[in-house]
Design a protein around this motif. Structure first.
Motif, PDB file in Angstrom:
ATOM      1  N   GLY A  60       0.811  -1.216   0.000  1.00 53.62           N
ATOM      2  CA  GLY A  60       0.000   0.000   0.000  1.00 53.62           C
ATOM      3  C   GLY A  60       0.842   1.261   0.000  1.00 53.62           C
ATOM      4  N   LEU A  61       1.902   1.271   0.813  1.00 55.20           N
ATOM      5  CA  LEU A  61       2.797   2.429   0.832  1.00 55.20           C
ATOM      6  C   LEU A  61       3.495   2.610  -0.511  1.00 55.20           C
ATOM      7  CD1 LEU A  61       4.468   2.304   4.361  1.00 55.20           C
ATOM      8  CD2 LEU A  61       3.034   4.116   3.424  1.00 55.20           C
ATOM      9  N   GLY A  62       3.913   1.510  -1.111  1.00 47.41           N
ATOM     10  CA  GLY A  62       4.550   1.585  -2.424  1.00 47.41           C
ATOM     11  C   GLY A  62       3.602   2.143  -3.470  1.00 47.41           C
ATOM     12  N   ALA A  63       2.344   1.699  -3.437  1.00 43.08           N
ATOM     13  CA  ALA A  63       1.348   2.193  -4.389  1.00 43.08           C
ATOM     14  C   ALA A  63       1.060   3.672  -4.155  1.00 43.08           C
ATOM     15  CB  ALA A  63       0.069   1.370  -4.285  1.00 43.08           C
ATOM     16  N   ALA A  64       0.919   4.072  -2.894  1.00 42.16           N
ATOM     17  CA  ALA A  64       0.678   5.487  -2.578  1.00 42.16           C
ATOM     18  C   ALA A  64       1.856   6.349  -3.011  1.00 42.16           C
ATOM     19  CB  ALA A  64       0.408   5.654  -1.083  1.00 42.16           C
ATOM     20  N   ALA A  65       3.060   5.849  -2.791  1.00 50.45           N
ATOM     21  CA  ALA A  65       4.257   6.590  -3.206  1.00 50.45           C
ATOM     22  C   ALA A  65       4.315   6.716  -4.724  1.00 50.45           C
ATOM     23  CB  ALA A  65       5.511   5.898  -2.677  1.00 50.45           C
ATOM     24  N   LEU A  66       3.884   5.676  -5.434  1.00 51.09           N
ATOM     25  CA  LEU A  66       3.875   5.737  -6.898  1.00 51.09           C
ATOM     26  C   LEU A  66       2.895   6.798  -7.387  1.00 51.09           C
ATOM     27  CD1 LEU A  66       4.892   4.668  -9.599  1.00 51.09           C
ATOM     28  CD2 LEU A  66       3.113   2.900  -9.472  1.00 51.09           C
ATOM     29  N   VAL A  67       1.711   6.858  -6.773  1.00 57.39           N
ATOM     30  CA  VAL A  67       0.722   7.869  -7.160  1.00 57.39           C
ATOM     31  C   VAL A  67       1.263   9.273  -6.871  1.00 57.39           C
ATOM     32  CG1 VAL A  67      -1.573   8.796  -6.623  1.00 57.39           C
ATOM     33  CG2 VAL A  67      -1.257   6.329  -6.940  1.00 57.39           C
ATOM     34  N   ALA A  68       1.840   9.458  -5.681  1.00 57.58           N
ATOM     35  CA  ALA A  68       2.403  10.770  -5.323  1.00 57.58           C
ATOM     36  C   ALA A  68       3.548  11.147  -6.251  1.00 57.58           C
ATOM     37  CB  ALA A  68       2.876  10.761  -3.869  1.00 57.58           C
ATOM     38  N   ALA A  69       4.414  10.191  -6.558  1.00 56.28           N
ATOM     39  CA  ALA A  69       5.556  10.460  -7.433  1.00 56.28           C
ATOM     40  C   ALA A  69       5.107  10.748  -8.863  1.00 56.28           C
ATOM     41  CB  ALA A  69       6.524   9.276  -7.393  1.00 56.28           C
ATOM     42  N   MET A  70       4.050  10.062  -9.313  1.00 54.84           N
ATOM     43  CA  MET A  70       3.520  10.349 -10.652  1.00 54.84           C
ATOM     44  C   MET A  70       2.959  11.771 -10.707  1.00 54.84           C
ATOM     45  SD  MET A  70       1.781   6.617 -11.538  1.00 54.84           S
ATOM     46  CE  MET A  70       0.487   7.349 -12.475  1.00 54.84           C
ATOM     47  N   ALA A  71       2.345  12.217  -9.628  1.00 53.90           N
ATOM     48  CA  ALA A  71       1.845  13.589  -9.579  1.00 53.90           C
ATOM     49  C   ALA A  71       3.004  14.583  -9.623  1.00 53.90           C
ATOM     50  CB  ALA A  71       1.001  13.800  -8.317  1.00 53.90           C
ATOM     51  N   MET A  72       4.076  14.294  -8.874  1.00 55.51           N
ATOM     52  CA  MET A  72       5.248  15.177  -8.897  1.00 55.51           C
ATOM     53  C   MET A  72       5.882  15.197 -10.282  1.00 55.51           C
ATOM     54  SD  MET A  72       7.076  14.664  -5.175  1.00 55.51           S
ATOM     55  CE  MET A  72       6.991  12.877  -5.079  1.00 55.51           C
ATOM     56  N   PHE A  73       5.900  14.056 -10.944  1.00 55.64           N
ATOM     57  CA  PHE A  73       6.419  13.993 -12.311  1.00 55.64           C
ATOM     58  C   PHE A  73       5.533  14.807 -13.253  1.00 55.64           C
ATOM     59  CE2 PHE A  73       6.173  11.846 -16.493  1.00 55.64           C
ATOM     60  CZ  PHE A  73       7.455  12.141 -16.946  1.00 55.64           C
ATOM     61  N   ALA A  74       4.219  14.656 -13.138  1.00 51.60           N
ATOM     62  CA  ALA A  74       3.286  15.394 -14.000  1.00 51.60           C
ATOM     63  C   ALA A  74       3.429  16.903 -13.815  1.00 51.60           C
ATOM     64  CB  ALA A  74       1.850  14.957 -13.719  1.00 51.60           C
ATOM     65  N   GLY A  76       6.214  18.308 -13.169  1.00 50.40           N
ATOM     66  CA  GLY A  76       7.552  18.675 -13.606  1.00 50.40           C
ATOM     67  C   GLY A  76       8.548  18.867 -12.473  1.00 50.40           C
ATOM     68  N   TRP A  77       8.193  18.386 -11.281  1.00 49.17           N
ATOM     69  CA  TRP A  77       9.078  18.553 -10.134  1.00 49.17           C
ATOM     70  C   TRP A  77      10.210  17.538 -10.118  1.00 49.17           C
ATOM     71  CZ3 TRP A  77       4.874  19.032  -5.759  1.00 49.17           C
ATOM     72  CH2 TRP A  77       4.146  20.216  -5.966  1.00 49.17           C
ATOM     73  N   ILE A  78       9.941  16.338 -10.605  1.00 49.81           N
ATOM     74  CA  ILE A  78      10.960  15.280 -10.643  1.00 49.81           C
ATOM     75  C   ILE A  78      10.863  14.568 -11.985  1.00 49.81           C
ATOM     76  CG2 ILE A  78      11.020  14.920  -8.136  1.00 49.81           C
ATOM     77  CD1 ILE A  78       9.305  12.414  -8.523  1.00 49.81           C
ATOM     78  N   GLY A  79      11.887  13.799 -12.303  1.00 54.06           N
ATOM     79  CA  GLY A  79      11.883  13.028 -13.537  1.00 54.06           C
ATOM     80  C   GLY A  79      11.177  11.692 -13.358  1.00 54.06           C
ATOM     81  N   GLY A  80      10.945  11.021 -14.464  1.00 52.85           N
ATOM     82  CA  GLY A  80      10.276   9.723 -14.429  1.00 52.85           C
ATOM     83  C   GLY A  80      11.065   8.671 -13.684  1.00 52.85           C
ATOM     84  N   GLY A  81      12.374   8.651 -13.868  1.00 49.93           N
ATOM     85  CA  GLY A  81      13.218   7.695 -13.151  1.00 49.93           C
ATOM     86  C   GLY A  81      13.190   7.949 -11.656  1.00 49.93           C
ATOM     87  N   ASP A  82      13.177   9.227 -11.282  1.00 50.67           N
ATOM     88  CA  ASP A  82      13.081   9.588  -9.863  1.00 50.67           C
ATOM     89  C   ASP A  82      11.774   9.066  -9.273  1.00 50.67           C
ATOM     90  OD1 ASP A  82      15.452  11.107 -10.154  1.00 50.67           O
ATOM     91  OD2 ASP A  82      14.304  12.881 -10.722  1.00 50.67           O
TER      92      ASP A  82
END
Length: 168
Positions: A60-74, A76-82
């Motif tokens: 669950g934490l991994g999935a939540a982190a993926l959603v949050a990271a995808m939002a940060m990527f969208a 433009g705050w971080i890259g896709g690899g990040d």
């Protein structure tokens, strides 16, 4: 069995360090690193006998982190690899180590950004000797920030408190 447990646990810091080095030198984190982290995690969980409830929490934490990271990527705050590295690290770390991960990653990101701003200042740049291409690129004004380095610092700082190590 202890050797197998240690071997699968060693994958996390090793792959995290490789990701940081690749990001610092090329501004990319290859997909294979995040995929390897996600793929090795179930082996580590099985080898260490992680209870299903804890495993579910980490998923669950991994999935939540993926959603949050995808939002940060969208945004433009971080890259896709990040984003992928961030989610894979969250999967491994679980609760409560995720709190250390978030705090240290944030601080490390700030320190990294300030350090790069200082390195990129004209007064500093004119005194830099010629160096390898990756270093010249780090010192280039307007260049991106290899945030995978900060993610790796946060992940490695949080790793001693992760639920997998507690099972060893």
């Amino acid at each position: 069995m202890h050797a197998l447990q240690s071997l699968v646990l060693l994958a996390f810091p090793l792959l995290t360090l490789i990701a940081a080095l690749r990001d610092a030198t090329s501004y990319t984190i290859p997909n294979w690193i995040s995929l390897a982290l996600v793929g090795i995690f179930p082996l580590a969980a099985l080898a260490l006998g992680l209870p299903l409830a804890v495993l579910g929490g980490q998923l669950g934490l991994g999935a939540a982190a993926l959603v949050a990271a995808m939002a940060m990527f969208a945004l433009g705050w971080i890259g896709g690899g990040d984003a992928k590295l961030f989610a894979a690290a969250a999967l491994w770390l679980g609760w409560p180590a995720i709190l250390t991960f978030l705090a240290v990653t944030g601080v490390a990101g700030g320190v990294l950004a300030v350090g790069l701003l200082a390195l990129r200042a004209p007064a500093v740049r004119r005194h830099l000797p010629a160096g390898p291409g990756w270093f010249v690129r780090l010192a280039e004004p307007g260049e991106n920030v290899p945030y995978g380095v900060a993610i790796a610092v946060g992940a490695l700082a949080a790793f001693p408190g992760c639920s997998l190590l507690a099972r060893l």
